[in-house]
Design a protein around this motif. Structure first.
Motif, PDB file in Angstrom:
ATOM      1  N   LEU A  17       2.342 -10.330  -2.839  1.00  0.00           N
ATOM      2  CA  LEU A  17       2.051  -8.990  -2.320  1.00  0.00           C
ATOM      3  C   LEU A  17       1.125  -8.207  -3.240  1.00  0.00           C
ATOM      4  O   LEU A  17       0.470  -7.257  -2.813  1.00  0.00           O
ATOM      5  N   ARG A  76      -2.714  -0.704   1.836  1.00  0.00           N
ATOM      6  CA  ARG A  76      -2.661  -0.398   3.277  1.00  0.00           C
ATOM      7  C   ARG A  76      -3.006   1.055   3.564  1.00  0.00           C
ATOM      8  O   ARG A  76      -3.678   1.364   4.551  1.00  0.00           O
ATOM      9  N   LYS A  77      -2.574   1.954   2.669  1.00  0.00           N
ATOM     10  CA  LYS A  77      -2.903   3.371   2.836  1.00  0.00           C
ATOM     11  C   LYS A  77      -4.396   3.604   2.706  1.00  0.00           C
ATOM     12  O   LYS A  77      -4.977   4.424   3.419  1.00  0.00           O
ATOM     13  N   TYR A  99       5.212  -4.119  -4.109  1.00  0.00           N
ATOM     14  CA  TYR A  99       5.241  -3.443  -2.819  1.00  0.00           C
ATOM     15  C   TYR A  99       4.381  -2.184  -2.858  1.00  0.00           C
ATOM     16  O   TYR A  99       3.645  -1.889  -1.905  1.00  0.00           O
ATOM     17  N   ASP A 100       4.465  -1.442  -3.975  1.00  0.00           N
ATOM     18  CA  ASP A 100       3.664  -0.226  -4.076  1.00  0.00           C
ATOM     19  C   ASP A 100       2.174  -0.540  -4.013  1.00  0.00           C
ATOM     20  O   ASP A 100       1.421   0.202  -3.385  1.00  0.00           O
ATOM     21  N   ARG A 101       1.726  -1.579  -4.693  1.00  0.00           N
ATOM     22  CA  ARG A 101       0.307  -1.964  -4.626  1.00  0.00           C
ATOM     23  C   ARG A 101      -0.092  -2.322  -3.206  1.00  0.00           C
ATOM     24  O   ARG A 101      -1.154  -1.919  -2.729  1.00  0.00           O
ATOM     25  N   TRP A 102       0.780  -3.107  -2.549  1.00  0.00           N
ATOM     26  CA  TRP A 102       0.494  -3.558  -1.194  1.00  0.00           C
ATOM     27  C   TRP A 102       0.419  -2.368  -0.244  1.00  0.00           C
ATOM     28  O   TRP A 102      -0.477  -2.259   0.584  1.00  0.00           O
ATOM     29  N   TRP A 103       1.365  -1.438  -0.409  1.00  0.00           N
ATOM     30  CA  TRP A 103       1.409  -0.256   0.456  1.00  0.00           C
ATOM     31  C   TRP A 103       0.231   0.664   0.145  1.00  0.00           C
ATOM     32  O   TRP A 103      -0.362   1.272   1.049  1.00  0.00           O
ATOM     33  N   GLU A 104      -0.149   0.756  -1.139  1.00  0.00           N
ATOM     34  CA  GLU A 104      -1.311   1.578  -1.484  1.00  0.00           C
ATOM     35  C   GLU A 104      -2.579   0.999  -0.854  1.00  0.00           C
ATOM     36  O   GLU A 104      -3.412   1.740  -0.331  1.00  0.00           O
TER      37      GLU A 104
END
Lengths: 303, 303, 303, 303, 303
Positions: free
Chosen positions: D258, D75-76, D68-73
């Motif tokens: 993800l 996206r950021k 999730y952190d990779r995916w959110w990063e």
């Protein structure tokens, strides 16, 4: 900052008394119920309260972790305030030409800036704690400054405005060049950011729903555990239930106290001590002797 | 930094001896109690200590994680000090005109800045550890500098003030232009921030309440486990309880030692080694030969 | 970067062989002990190894998470090196006037900067891995540059110093204005920071105490589990204990290998590949054709 | 971005089919084995698979969290690309004098910059997904620009180089002053950083060893569970084992999808949609009417 | 921000009603099934639902943690908007010469900037919530400004463009020097970044697959638990299953509500209150009396 030794477990225990009494009543009620209706009650397998216990433990671990993060973030914000207060005066010392810097007496620009910065730290700390933000500021501000911020709604913002006005005057008089003005303005911006961040922590309530859920889960845990212990341990059930649930309540309450670090409570961020640190450091930068501080009223904190 | 091989488990074990003895006495007391009163004691289902064991494990995992974060943050702060020390001297080397840069002998601006920066690193490390902050600084500072910071309360801040004064003098003499002054001032600001951040970690006590809660939970765990083992394993109960609780205490203590990385203990951030790294690097930037360092007294650390 | 397919589980398994053999011996010893002394040994309830299993799992989850964070941080630092290397040359291309930028042949400023930057990347990677930092740099540096950094202790820092000297010369010749010099200096500062951060990860040993604690807990888990299985599953006990504990050891070892991403091991950050990416990108910015790279010796990595 | 409603569980299930079939075969094999050899097989206590289940759950929670952190990063990073694309054009609009800003027709500086920025967003997204990076760029670039980047290896870097060249020309013509050039250059640097960060996520494979370990643990869990259920639930064992292990495999696979947000899969970061958002916003800043976008081919995404 | 007292558990409970009814039907169906087919159903050991319970708890803890992070990030972004709004006006106050700053009446530059900034805050909040972004803006914008942004697709971006145009005009009139323009532009850039970050949170759907997996796991947990309780607790099974699963559903739903903090729901980030805080602060900076705010319509929020 918390004293290493005297942390008030008793102080917190006082606040979970109501929950403990409620659990006591529930335990006794269930015990009597089982004496009367034992034959009709189900024997809940102990795996069920164990699953609930895991869920409660994980939720409390999450809450503990987030509370600690808020508390540490509040401490970091005030650490940044200490750093930027020093930087502001150090920069002014570096940038102002000799004629301005060495000026003394009333209205001298460097002491005016430094004392106003001390006032800002005390004022912000008191505002965050819901105390009178103007208390004691008379010692740091000139009477006109003091009078000008009195009618304003947001006192620390008004003090920052006075800083900004002084920087503009110094630039217009040629005492600062354009780069130096911009560099000092960047320091003011960081101070304004820290102020806003502390206000964010102060005004943002941690989602209450989690507390309510944790409380519901603890009561549910108690009920299933009580039914699971039917006929097993007799009257010993009451102290067992009491101890298990008090542990959960105590942990929840400890986490909750860390969540709000500007509440005038023993676990607060030590804003007064930190403002004093700023005062001592800035007076050193002004070349003044270290001030004799009054006895510390925050008996629970330590710098 | 910790030596890969010789980490002092024995050193830490020495500090949990009191807890171990207490657990031993409790186990024996419970054992005797059960011999005497066995018939009246409840048979606690083993699910109860298991739930407590999960809760303790989660709290210890949280504490381990936060302690590691503090320790790693302290190391990052000192890493930033190493970086910004190099940057400060590299920038001065880049910005100063040839006449200033190539100047040698006493009072030459570049060596003065570099040696004062080495002194600042040693001084800050010693202050953080609660040692004499002035020890050994005579080798890096000119006598007037040394004399001027001696009466000040906050020595590293006084050294930064001397840096700022030198930058102002160089700007006033035209050796630095306005942008260069501002750029060097930004590096000084980062050094002041790192100093304040290290002080924040030094002075902020980790919330003690969590330790007290963990300790209470461990004793509670012991009691329920002991009651749960009534009549099951006989005298073997004592070593079993002892081993389980020592594991928890040892983990708690190990985490606690990482929490305070500036306490003059084997698990500290190696501030002296890092200050020496700075000295070696800055001397290289000055074109000096690598210094012969005295034997390292920090036997537990390694760069 | 790890190859998606050929990750060397065998390579890691080779390193836990000693532990596996030790566990095998312990299991057999316990089994024989129980055959001989079965009547005197306690029947440990299986809840005890289960509690220890939870504790070990949580500690391993913590260690896995921190190791991954170190490994990812190392990768981010080298990602920043790639970015800032491109930025440095792109900025020089933007800022240098036509006469300087379009200059060709030996001593032309733009290629000199770009090739020195490639050399810095290779040199830093080799130093971090403990290899000869000067290997292969002759192809990127002019002979005087090569000779000047040879006697220096910290080669990558010496290369950054040459960058800084070139920027100063360009500023003194009027090829860069003051803002442009400061902007390029900021890029150099970021490169110096990345270098220091990589060195921090290289030189900071992960607290060894956690490994020792995890190992003790695994052996304790084995003992209690073995006693808990007395008379239950007979000779099957040996493979069961072996499999359970090998899982824990394998996980611990896998985490440990990620912790040190600059150790010249298959799980390293691929510093050579990344330095080649920089070389390809910078040559494109110079308008040169893409270089033909020699066969990649890092068989385990992939860009 | 994932559609709220139609997330393809079926799509993912298709990819764990092989594992499910393997588990089915294993379950049947164990069942037959137990029918034949029941007397010789040990009765594994169910605590053993429970401990393995906890370990697997924790590892999957770790993997889920990191994915999730990779995916959110990712996206950021693309969020930063949207922001900096707007900022680049907004700054150019603010800084360029009227004569340059209001210029229209081919070669006008502001539209050239804005259209090249749109092209960069599309080009980077296609390159990250492994598609033809030049597809559709003809609509945004002038023919000479298009021709000049065609032979380059790294197309988005080539487009950034064209940006940098245009800024230099504008500075040399006096259309930008030195501060404005530096400020625009800082925006270009942030865009280059975002490009490098997205490439880092694209090219860094998540450590495969964890997947292999999780898979081994799941199979080990199956075996111990199957042996633990000997003679308990008969043929029901097969669906029970199948369901439990499919849950674990499904969770592992979901996390894995993800992890790689630039793989041209339904769970990707929606780079095409975001590039279109940039196009719509930049056209608004140019004062053009909102473009009519072609039907969205990314049926799984939603902006 | 959530009111400390009146958090709407009832409001959330209303939304899990469907799940509760479904669980009720499932429980009754299983109960009847077991009455009819009891002899043919397997007795699932309770360890299996316990393993599933741990997995669900860990997934819910992960989801709770990520939701909280999104919610807190949204609050931080709006906190940054408050800070940068103050900074923008404070900087303009500092930088503008007296003639411009003290100007009053229509078209005066400082009030125009401040009122437009208030309008931007209200407009952005309404757009994020999917309301009419122009509602109430007439009170803050001049008629020409209002008319010029009306046809634009992205109203807050259009307002930022007007800010940028005003800064350019002031620079062209000589009211701002080049550094001051760049410094104000940096503040605008931060505001544009905050806008983009809030849009990112608004438009990025949390991966739905995790919700579906959690739901599947809860139903699987129910089935295995129901089969595990065969013949144990009779009709009591129905309320037990109902309570356990409602706990899980309630926690999942609570987390989901925090995930989307711009949805016009009681748990939203209080964008209207924060925009009012900005209005009160900016009016103080303009020297205006504190405005009388209309009654707050967001009954669930509190600043």
């Amino acid at each position: 900052m918390l004293l290493n030794k005297s942390f008030p477990i008793g102080y917190i225990f006082k606040h979970i008394r109501a929950d403990v009494v409620r659990v006591l009543l529930i335990s006794i009620f269930f015990h009597l119920l089982k004496l009367a209706l034992g034959a009709y009650l189900p024997l809940i397998p102990l795996q069920l309260p164990a699953i609930l216990g895991s869920l409660i433990s994980l939720l409390l671990a999450f809450k503990t972790s987030q509370s600690y993060d808020r508390w540490w973030e509040a401490r970091k914000i005030w650490g940044a305030i200490v750093n930027d207060s020093r930087t502001l005066v150090l920069q002014a010392r570096t940038f102002l030409p000799d004629a301005y810097r060495q000026q003394a007496g009333p209205g001298a620009p460097l002491p005016a800036l430094a004392y106003r910065q001390m006032a800002w730290c005390y004022c912000l700390g008191q505002r965050l704690r819901g105390l009178d933000p103007m208390a004691g500021l008379g010692a740091y501000l000139t009477p006109p400054e003091h009078a000008s911020i009195l009618p304003q709604a947001h006192k620390p913002l008004a003090l920052l405005t006075l800083h900004a006005d002084q920087l503009r005057d110094l630039y217009q008089q040629g005492a600062l060049n354009a780069y130096q003005q911009v560099q000092l303005d960047a320091t003011l911006t960081r101070l304004a950011d820290a102020m806003g961040q502390a206000e964010r922590i102060k005004t943002t309530v941690f989602p209450v729903s989690y507390r309510l859920l944790v409380y519901s889960f603890i009561y549910l845990f108690l009920m299933t555990l009580s039914l699971g212990l039917v006929k097993t341990i007799g009257l010993w059930e009451v102290p067992v239930l009491l101890t298990m649930s008090s542990s959960f309540f105590l942990l929840e309450r400890t986490a909750r106290y860390l969540q709000d670090p500007f509440s005038n409570k023993p676990t607060d961020t030590p804003v007064t001590s930190l403002a004093r640190t700023v005062e001592v450091n800035l007076r050193q930068l002004l070349g003044e002797p270290a001030p004799v501080m009054p006895a510390v009223p925050e008996t629970f904190y330590r710098m």
